[in-house]
Design an enzyme around this catalytic site. Structure first.
Site, PDB file in Angstrom:
ATOM      1  CD  GLU A 208     -83.326  58.655 -19.822  1.00 25.46           C
ATOM      2  OE1 GLU A 208     -83.597  58.895 -21.184  1.00 25.46           O
ATOM      3  OE2 GLU A 208     -82.358  58.147 -19.317  1.00 25.46           O
TER       4      GLU A 208
ATOM      5  CD  GLU B 125     -81.057  73.976 -14.656  1.00 29.58           C
ATOM      6  OE1 GLU B 125     -79.916  73.024 -14.904  1.00 29.58           O
ATOM      7  OE2 GLU B 125     -81.037  74.246 -13.733  1.00 29.58           O
TER       8      GLU B 125
ATOM      9  CB  SER C 189     -78.392  68.494 -10.283  1.00 27.95           C
ATOM     10  OG  SER C 189     -77.171  68.598 -11.167  1.00 27.95           O
TER      11      SER C 189
ATOM     12  CG  LEU D 292     -67.947  74.627 -11.677  1.00 32.28           C
ATOM     13  CD1 LEU D 292     -68.640  75.944 -11.621  1.00 32.28           C
ATOM     14  CD2 LEU D 292     -66.845  74.686 -10.576  1.00 32.28           C
ATOM     15  CG  HIS D 293     -69.453  70.019 -15.903  1.00 29.35           C
ATOM     16  ND1 HIS D 293     -69.333  68.960 -15.085  1.00 29.35           N
ATOM     17  CD2 HIS D 293     -70.862  70.013 -16.332  1.00 29.35           C
ATOM     18  CE1 HIS D 293     -70.341  68.269 -15.029  1.00 29.35           C
ATOM     19  NE2 HIS D 293     -71.449  69.125 -15.542  1.00 29.35           N
TER      20      HIS D 293
ATOM     21  CB  CYS E 180     -78.595  62.945 -18.570  1.00 24.85           C
ATOM     22  SG  CYS E 180     -78.063  63.404 -17.132  1.00 24.85           S
TER      23      CYS E 180
HETATM   24  N1  SAH Z   1     -79.707  70.078 -15.774  1.00 25.72           N
HETATM   25  C1  SAH Z   1     -79.151  69.675 -14.466  1.00 25.72           C
HETATM   26  C2  SAH Z   1     -79.539  68.529 -13.950  1.00 25.72           C
HETATM   27  C3  SAH Z   1     -79.395  67.123 -15.086  1.00 25.72           C
HETATM   28  S1  SAH Z   1     -77.860  66.511 -15.609  1.00 25.72           S
HETATM   29  C4  SAH Z   1     -77.686  70.097 -14.266  1.00 25.72           C
HETATM   30  O1  SAH Z   1     -77.011  70.471 -15.352  1.00 25.72           O
HETATM   31  O2  SAH Z   1     -77.186  69.906 -13.207  1.00 25.72           O
HETATM   32  C5  SAH Z   1     -77.287  65.887 -14.146  1.00 25.72           C
HETATM   33  C6  SAH Z   1     -75.880  65.572 -14.147  1.00 25.72           C
HETATM   34  O3  SAH Z   1     -75.311  65.014 -15.318  1.00 25.72           O
HETATM   35  C7  SAH Z   1     -75.148  67.074 -14.281  1.00 25.72           C
HETATM   36  O4  SAH Z   1     -74.017  67.344 -13.526  1.00 25.72           O
HETATM   37  C8  SAH Z   1     -74.741  67.002 -15.897  1.00 25.72           C
HETATM   38  O5  SAH Z   1     -73.751  67.728 -16.266  1.00 25.72           O
HETATM   39  C9  SAH Z   1     -74.194  65.564 -15.915  1.00 25.72           C
HETATM   40  N2  SAH Z   1     -74.028  64.708 -17.112  1.00 25.72           N
HETATM   41  C10 SAH Z   1     -74.834  65.170 -18.302  1.00 25.72           C
HETATM   42  N3  SAH Z   1     -74.352  64.624 -19.261  1.00 25.72           N
HETATM   43  C11 SAH Z   1     -73.185  63.796 -18.629  1.00 25.72           C
HETATM   44  C12 SAH Z   1     -72.308  62.666 -19.443  1.00 25.72           C
HETATM   45  N4  SAH Z   1     -72.298  62.603 -20.520  1.00 25.72           N
HETATM   46  N5  SAH Z   1     -71.652  62.154 -18.490  1.00 25.72           N
HETATM   47  C13 SAH Z   1     -71.435  62.471 -17.105  1.00 25.72           C
HETATM   48  N6  SAH Z   1     -72.292  63.293 -16.839  1.00 25.72           N
HETATM   49  C14 SAH Z   1     -73.237  63.897 -17.536  1.00 25.72           C
END
Ligand code: SAH
Length: 343
Positions: free
Chosen positions: A88, A161, A192, A216-217, A334
């Site tokens: 997607e 990723e 990302s 980062l989170h 995602c």
């Molecule tokens: N694997 C990569 C890119 C894909 S995710 C990464 O981790 O950055 C793209 C972004 O969406 C990332 O920042 C991820 O942490 C975030 N993401 C994933 N699930 C999410 C959700 N449920 N709510 C908000 N952001 C989310």
């Protein structure tokens, strides 16, 4: 299965068509980047077009479904690959251009606690030409060609990723920014990553000039480990060092993404840790409203909580903004739409 020609750069096409005139590779590269099948490559001799069609595939990916948001100008695409797999992507149209969000893997093996893409694990990597195909298909969908480009910006933020599929992703970066092809500048591309520090350093060493975004989170290892299994391999400190290295090599400010999760990563310790690790170099924090994923059971915060979290960071001189949320009515997060479709 026939070889996918969008996987190839001009040099490789040249080798493939060694018995053809010198200009052939460039001609075909341009057609491929216009999302054109062999039959319509009008300046290629008919006999050679037929030969190509017998041995190769020109169209790497097809759009099988499109959803349009009623709230904003976001569109969601489902693409089908040669083996029937589905990925997607999202298109966001702004005043200054159009940004496409693309996937780099089918599924993902990072297993983050909040993310829908990883629920079924990794199915397979996408090839460089399949990653590129998403850009070409949407550009063509918008009426664009290789010389009249409609997609102006790319974010590698879909499923997968990117740095876990390093070779295909870096090849894609070279293909998509090739002046003879669709030619989207690396300055307009964001990648990302969940923080594969070693590959961030490699990316910088190999001279890529894209915008680096790090999911980062949490700036606290124990918290981050709960949310992102990759933290067992790379500590926050490793990620910060890689980010600084990337900035020093490329001159490009690093962006941290931080999805605000109620009761998980928003307390005072979280604020102090984030302020500490962003100090002293050029970076920016993007706060994200968590998209609720029913399988995950983690909860978003309210607008007020988000605002107050942002304010606390501003007070500590952190460069920070809350990211605008788009496409909430079309499964913008995602992996959510793909899952629904597969079910
Ligand atoms: N694997 C990569 C890119 C894909 S995710 C990464 O981790 O950055 C793209 C972004 O969406 C990332 O920042 C991820 O942490 C975030 N993401 C994933 N699930 C999410 C959700 N449920 N709510 C908000 N952001 C989310």
């Amino acid at each position: 299965m026939k070889q996918l020609l969008t996987d190839y750069n001009i040099e490789e096409l040249n080798q493939l068509f060694a018995d053809q005139p010198k200009f052939r590779a460039k001609q075909i590269f341009k057609w491929l980047h216009s999302y054109t099948d062999f039959a319509d490559m009008s300046d290629i001799p008919q006999s050679f077009r037929e030969e190509l069609a017998q041995n190769y595939t020109a169209i790497p990916i097809k759009i099988v479904k499109m959803l349009s948001s009623k709230k904003d100008n976001t569109k969601k695409f489902l693409y089908q690959l040669y083996d029937g797999n589905i990925v997607e992507g999202v298109l966001m149209e702004y005043k200054y251009g159009s940004t496409i969000c693309i996937s780099t893997q089918i599924g993902c093996r990072m297993g983050c606690a909040f993310c829908a893409s990883g629920i079924g694990g990794l199915v397979r990597n996408l090839s460089a030409g399949e990653i590129l195909g998403q850009v070409l298909a949407v550009n063509s969908y918008m009426g664009g060609t290789v010389t009249n480009r409609k997609v102006t910006n790319i974010v590698l933020m879909g499923s997968g990723e990117p740095l876990d599929n390093y070779l295909n992703v870096t090849k894609f970066l070279s293909l998509v920014s090739d002046p003879d092809g669709i030619n989207i500048s690396q300055r307009n591309i964001s990648l990302s990553t969940c923080g594969l520090a070693q590959n961030i350093i490699k990316l910088a060493d190999e001279g890529y000039k894209i915008i680096l975004t790090i999911s980062l989170h949490s700036a606290i290892d124990e918290v981050r480990k709960r949310l992102m299994p990759i933290s067992n391999k790379y500590k926050v400190e490793d990620i910060v060092n890689a980010a600084k290295y990337y900035f020093n090599k490329t001159g490009r400010r690093v962006i941290y993404e931080y999805a605000m999760i109620n009761g998980e990563n928003m307390d005072n310790d979280a604020i102090e840790a984030l302020a500490r690790i962003t100090r002293g170099y050029s970076c920016h924090v993007n706060l994200i409203m968590l998209n609720y994923v029913k399988e995950k059971g983690l909860n978003p915060c309210t607008r007020e909580q988000a605002k107050s979290f942002e304010n606390e960071l501003i007070k500590r001189n952190v460069s920070v903004t809350i990211r605008r949320s788009m496409g909430s009515d079309i499964e913008g997060a995602c992996g959510q739409l793909r899952r629904k479709f597969m079910e």
